[in-house]
Design a protein around this motif. Structure first.
Motif, PDB file in Angstrom:
ATOM      1  N   VAL A   1       4.427  19.896  10.561  1.00  0.00           N
ATOM      2  CA  VAL A   1       3.478  20.653   9.750  1.00  0.00           C
ATOM      3  C   VAL A   1       2.217  19.842   9.470  1.00  0.00           C
ATOM      4  CG1 VAL A   1       3.110  21.715   7.491  1.00  0.00           C
ATOM      5  CG2 VAL A   1       5.262  22.067   8.712  1.00  0.00           C
ATOM      6  N   ALA A   2       2.402  18.553   9.180  1.00  0.00           N
ATOM      7  CA  ALA A   2       1.239  17.737   8.812  1.00  0.00           C
ATOM      8  C   ALA A   2       1.574  16.259   8.933  1.00  0.00           C
ATOM      9  CB  ALA A   2       0.791  18.052   7.390  1.00  0.00           C
ATOM     10  N   GLN A   3       0.516  15.477   9.124  1.00  0.00           N
ATOM     11  CA  GLN A   3       0.605  14.023   8.979  1.00  0.00           C
ATOM     12  C   GLN A   3       0.044  13.685   7.601  1.00  0.00           C
ATOM     13  OE1 GLN A   3      -1.669  12.414  12.213  1.00  0.00           O
ATOM     14  NE2 GLN A   3      -0.280  13.184  13.784  1.00  0.00           N
ATOM     15  N   VAL A   4       0.711  12.771   6.895  1.00  0.00           N
ATOM     16  CA  VAL A   4       0.296  12.469   5.522  1.00  0.00           C
ATOM     17  C   VAL A   4      -0.063  10.994   5.402  1.00  0.00           C
ATOM     18  CG1 VAL A   4       1.611  14.316   4.424  1.00  0.00           C
ATOM     19  CG2 VAL A   4       2.735  12.143   4.890  1.00  0.00           C
TER      20      VAL A   4
ATOM     21  N   SER B   1       0.847  -1.191   0.000  1.00  0.00           N
ATOM     22  CA  SER B   1       0.000   0.000   0.000  1.00  0.00           C
ATOM     23  C   SER B   1       0.890   1.252   0.000  1.00  0.00           C
ATOM     24  CB  SER B   1      -0.913   0.004   1.222  1.00  0.00           C
ATOM     25  OG  SER B   1      -0.148  -0.072   2.407  1.00  0.00           O
ATOM     26  N   PRO B   2       0.549   2.256  -0.826  1.00  0.00           N
ATOM     27  CA  PRO B   2       1.389   3.456  -0.910  1.00  0.00           C
ATOM     28  C   PRO B   2       1.531   4.135   0.452  1.00  0.00           C
ATOM     29  CG  PRO B   2      -0.246   3.413  -2.676  1.00  0.00           C
ATOM     30  CD  PRO B   2      -0.606   2.314  -1.731  1.00  0.00           C
ATOM     31  N   THR B   3       2.732   4.575   0.739  1.00  0.00           N
ATOM     32  CA  THR B   3       3.019   5.254   2.007  1.00  0.00           C
ATOM     33  C   THR B   3       3.633   6.611   1.717  1.00  0.00           C
ATOM     34  OG1 THR B   3       3.446   3.117   3.068  1.00  0.00           O
ATOM     35  CG2 THR B   3       4.189   5.076   4.215  1.00  0.00           C
ATOM     36  N   ALA B   4       2.986   7.674   2.199  1.00  0.00           N
ATOM     37  CA  ALA B   4       3.491   9.024   1.958  1.00  0.00           C
ATOM     38  C   ALA B   4       4.491   9.409   3.037  1.00  0.00           C
ATOM     39  CB  ALA B   4       2.337  10.014   1.931  1.00  0.00           C
ATOM     40  N   THR B   5       5.424  10.258   2.665  1.00  0.00           N
ATOM     41  CA  THR B   5       6.434  10.770   3.600  1.00  0.00           C
ATOM     42  C   THR B   5       6.447  12.299   3.516  1.00  0.00           C
ATOM     43  OG1 THR B   5       8.198  10.649   1.935  1.00  0.00           O
ATOM     44  CG2 THR B   5       7.859   8.716   3.318  1.00  0.00           C
ATOM     45  N   ILE B   6       6.850  12.956   4.603  1.00  0.00           N
ATOM     46  CA  ILE B   6       6.930  14.415   4.628  1.00  0.00           C
ATOM     47  C   ILE B   6       8.208  14.832   5.329  1.00  0.00           C
ATOM     48  CG2 ILE B   6       5.559  14.558   6.767  1.00  0.00           C
ATOM     49  CD1 ILE B   6       4.395  17.190   5.633  1.00  0.00           C
ATOM     50  N   GLY B   7       8.813  15.894   4.802  1.00  0.00           N
ATOM     51  CA  GLY B   7      10.075  16.339   5.369  1.00  0.00           C
ATOM     52  C   GLY B   7       9.926  16.949   6.747  1.00  0.00           C
ATOM     53  N   ASN B   8       8.895  17.739   6.950  1.00  0.00           N
ATOM     54  CA  ASN B   8       8.666  18.409   8.232  1.00  0.00           C
ATOM     55  C   ASN B   8       7.429  17.810   8.888  1.00  0.00           C
ATOM     56  OD1 ASN B   8       8.284  20.093  10.386  1.00  0.00           O
ATOM     57  ND2 ASN B   8       8.335  22.012   9.225  1.00  0.00           N
ATOM     58  N   GLY B   9       7.632  16.896   9.802  1.00  0.00           N
ATOM     59  CA  GLY B   9       6.517  16.206  10.441  1.00  0.00           C
ATOM     60  C   GLY B   9       5.722  17.076  11.384  1.00  0.00           C
TER      61      GLY B   9
ATOM     62  N   THR C   1      -3.365  15.848   7.334  1.00  0.00           N
ATOM     63  CA  THR C   1      -3.883  16.289   8.626  1.00  0.00           C
ATOM     64  C   THR C   1      -2.936  17.373   9.113  1.00  0.00           C
ATOM     65  OG1 THR C   1      -4.797  14.105   9.102  1.00  0.00           O
ATOM     66  CG2 THR C   1      -4.507  15.600  10.959  1.00  0.00           C
ATOM     67  N   LEU C   2      -3.354  18.634   8.957  1.00  0.00           N
ATOM     68  CA  LEU C   2      -2.477  19.761   9.249  1.00  0.00           C
ATOM     69  C   LEU C   2      -2.325  19.946  10.757  1.00  0.00           C
ATOM     70  CD1 LEU C   2      -3.945  22.241   6.606  1.00  0.00           C
ATOM     71  CD2 LEU C   2      -2.074  20.600   6.329  1.00  0.00           C
ATOM     72  N   THR C   3      -1.089  20.136  11.175  1.00  0.00           N
ATOM     73  CA  THR C   3      -0.822  20.263  12.613  1.00  0.00           C
ATOM     74  C   THR C   3      -0.023  21.509  12.972  1.00  0.00           C
ATOM     75  OG1 THR C   3       1.159  18.874  12.329  1.00  0.00           O
ATOM     76  CG2 THR C   3      -0.880  17.767  12.995  1.00  0.00           C
TER      77      THR C   3
END
Length: 478
Positions: free
Chosen positions: A88-91, A78-86, A268-270
């Motif tokens: 800021v948001a959960q993806v 299943s595709p898993t998204a990643t984000i550089g600045n955790g 999910t913006l944090t």
């Protein structure tokens, strides 16, 4: 066999010995229909073997499709998204989404909900006054309120025994999405009412009833009135939409959870990161795809081995079966079939691009070199082939399994099962009719043998009388 049995019966009757007429009638009636029954039972066994063979192949296909879907939806593919600045948001990624590409994210504002802290009371047990509270929803611009006619107002009936605390309970239970509680502040007890996130979820409070007076005071329901034009510090937080830029494009969301984004992304913006965009991508699934293709190739070879055995021209239960031939044709074109018709130029489009090869012997093998080349050059596009949508690996196998399972298609495995089952039912009906005929013959033979038995008994009685009479005569003559 019938002639021999009949001769035995006649011989026994002629000898005057006791004969089990019921058993003899059953034996004769059974012998009469034995050749027909044997032929039908032989055909029934052959049909049952064909049904079992076709069901085996169909179940192998559907099991493979089901396993693929489960692994893609819930497993390591299943595709898993990643984000550089955790911060800021959960993806995350929607089920069935392709999950490819990279995106920049800049969050300029988080969504918020309106929060009111009403005028002060001496305690939470203070009576608030009888009447009705109407809470209307819409958007606030400065001191103006624009009601949303599509958002039903919350109407709260307030009795003369309601306190600040019981009113808070009624508001929370109104089903309006509002939450309320009593806060004990430095200035006294205050009714706190909080709405839902989003600029369109702002609200005003209107009071009406017998207790309304020209000078609002504790104990009068209009003491709880509020709108932006009369705000004197009761509003502690304003309703607002989240605002962010995705790849530089300005977007808003009524809540801090944003969906409907490219690649199936869900945010999910944090936090905010205005002026410092962060990058969103997707996890490298090279190892998982390689393992998946190895398992997939092995599963296909299990099916081809079963097909070769069950559909063998000599001795196979499905040697000339149209459903088996259809499966053989589907497997023969599987590696070259276009499973991603919307793929861009140069992106993988077939299972062959993922290394699947059909050998001259009719088996499958995995070309690891071809697979690794695809993963190195087009990893995101290769990952997009493993979704639960209409296209891709799962969609192709699932469609093949469904088509070959259709009982309404005489050229499918399902059609073969339907046809053989229908033939088997007709043979069962013939056996039932033969059983009825056999019973009628048995009953007739029982009647016939019973009459014969009575005649034999009478003859034996007469013979005994004559023997006794002759014996008496011979004694007198002496």
């Amino acid at each position: 066999m019938e002639t021999s049995t009949t001769s035995t019966i006649i011989s026994a009757l002629g000898g005057g010995s006791g004969v089990d007429m019921v058993k003899l009638a059953s034996d004769l009636s059974r012998a009469r229909f034995l050749p027909q029954v044997g032929q039908i039972e032989s055909r029934s066994q052959a049909l049952e073997a064909r049904i079992s063979a076709a069901s085996t192949l169909r179940n192998q296909l559907t099991s493979l499709a089901s396993a693929l879907g489960d692994r893609i939806r819930n497993g390591d593919l299943s595709p898993t998204a990643t984000i550089g600045n955790g911060a800021v948001a959960q993806v995350s990624v929607l089920t069935g989404a392709s999950g490819k590409g990279t995106y920049s994210l800049e969050v300029t504002a988080l969504a918020g909900s309106q929060t009111l802290a009403g005028n002060s009371y001496s305690a939470a047990t203070d009576l608030v006054g009888e009447g009705q509270l109407t809470i209307r929803f819409g958007a606030i611009d400065g001191t103006s309120f624009n009601e949303d006619p599509a958002h039903a107002a919350a109407v709260i009936d307030v009795s003369d025994t309601d306190t600040l605390a019981s009113l808070a309970t009624k508001i929370s239970a109104s089903g309006s999405g509002l939450t309320a509680y009593v806060a004990q502040s430095a200035t006294g007890a205050r009714l706190v009412v909080k709405g839902q996130d989003g600029a369109a979820n702002a609200f005003v409070i209107e009071a009406s009833g017998a207790s309304v007076s020209g000078s609002p005071a504790p104990g009068a329901l209009d003491y709880l009135d509020w709108n932006p034009a009369i705000d004197s510090g009761q509003r502690k937080a304003s309703a607002a939409d989240a605002a962010f830029l995705l790849d530089g494009v300005e977007m808003t969301s009524a809540s801090n959870k944003a969906s409907g984004l490219p690649g199936g992304l869900v945010l999910t913006l944090t936090g905010t990161n205005a002026g410092a965009p962060t990058q969103i991508g997707f996890a490298d699934k090279s190892k998982q795809i390689t393992a998946m293709m190895g398992d997939f190739t092995a599963a296909l070879n299990d099916i081809t081995a079963s097909l070769a055995e069950l559909a063998a021209p000599q001795g196979g239960e499905l040697g000339n079966d149209p459903g088996a031939r259809a499966l053989k044709r589907a497997l023969a074109t599987l590696s070259t079939q276009v499973i991603m018709p919307n793929a861009a130029e140069g992106e993988p489009r077939t299972l062959g691009d993922l290394g699947l090869v059909l050998t001259r012997e009719g088996n499958f093998r995995l070309d690891s070199t071809r697979l690794q080349e695809t993963l190195s050059n087009n990893l995101s596009a290769a990952g997009a082939m493993f979704t639960t949508g209409l296209f891709g690996v799962f969609g192709t196998v699932d469609s093949m399994a469904r088509n070959l399972s259709l009982r309404t298609n005489p050229g499918s495995l399902g059609g073969s099962i339907e046809r053989y089952t229908d033939q088997l039912e007709k043979l069962d009906e013939r056996l039932a009719k033969i059983a009825e005929q056999q019973e009628r013959v048995r009953e007739q033979l029982v009647k016939t043998f019973a009459a014969t038995d009575r005649n034999v008994a009478a003859s034996q009685s007469t013979m005994a009388f004559l023997k006794n009479q002759i014996a008496a005569w011979n004694t007198d003559n002496r």
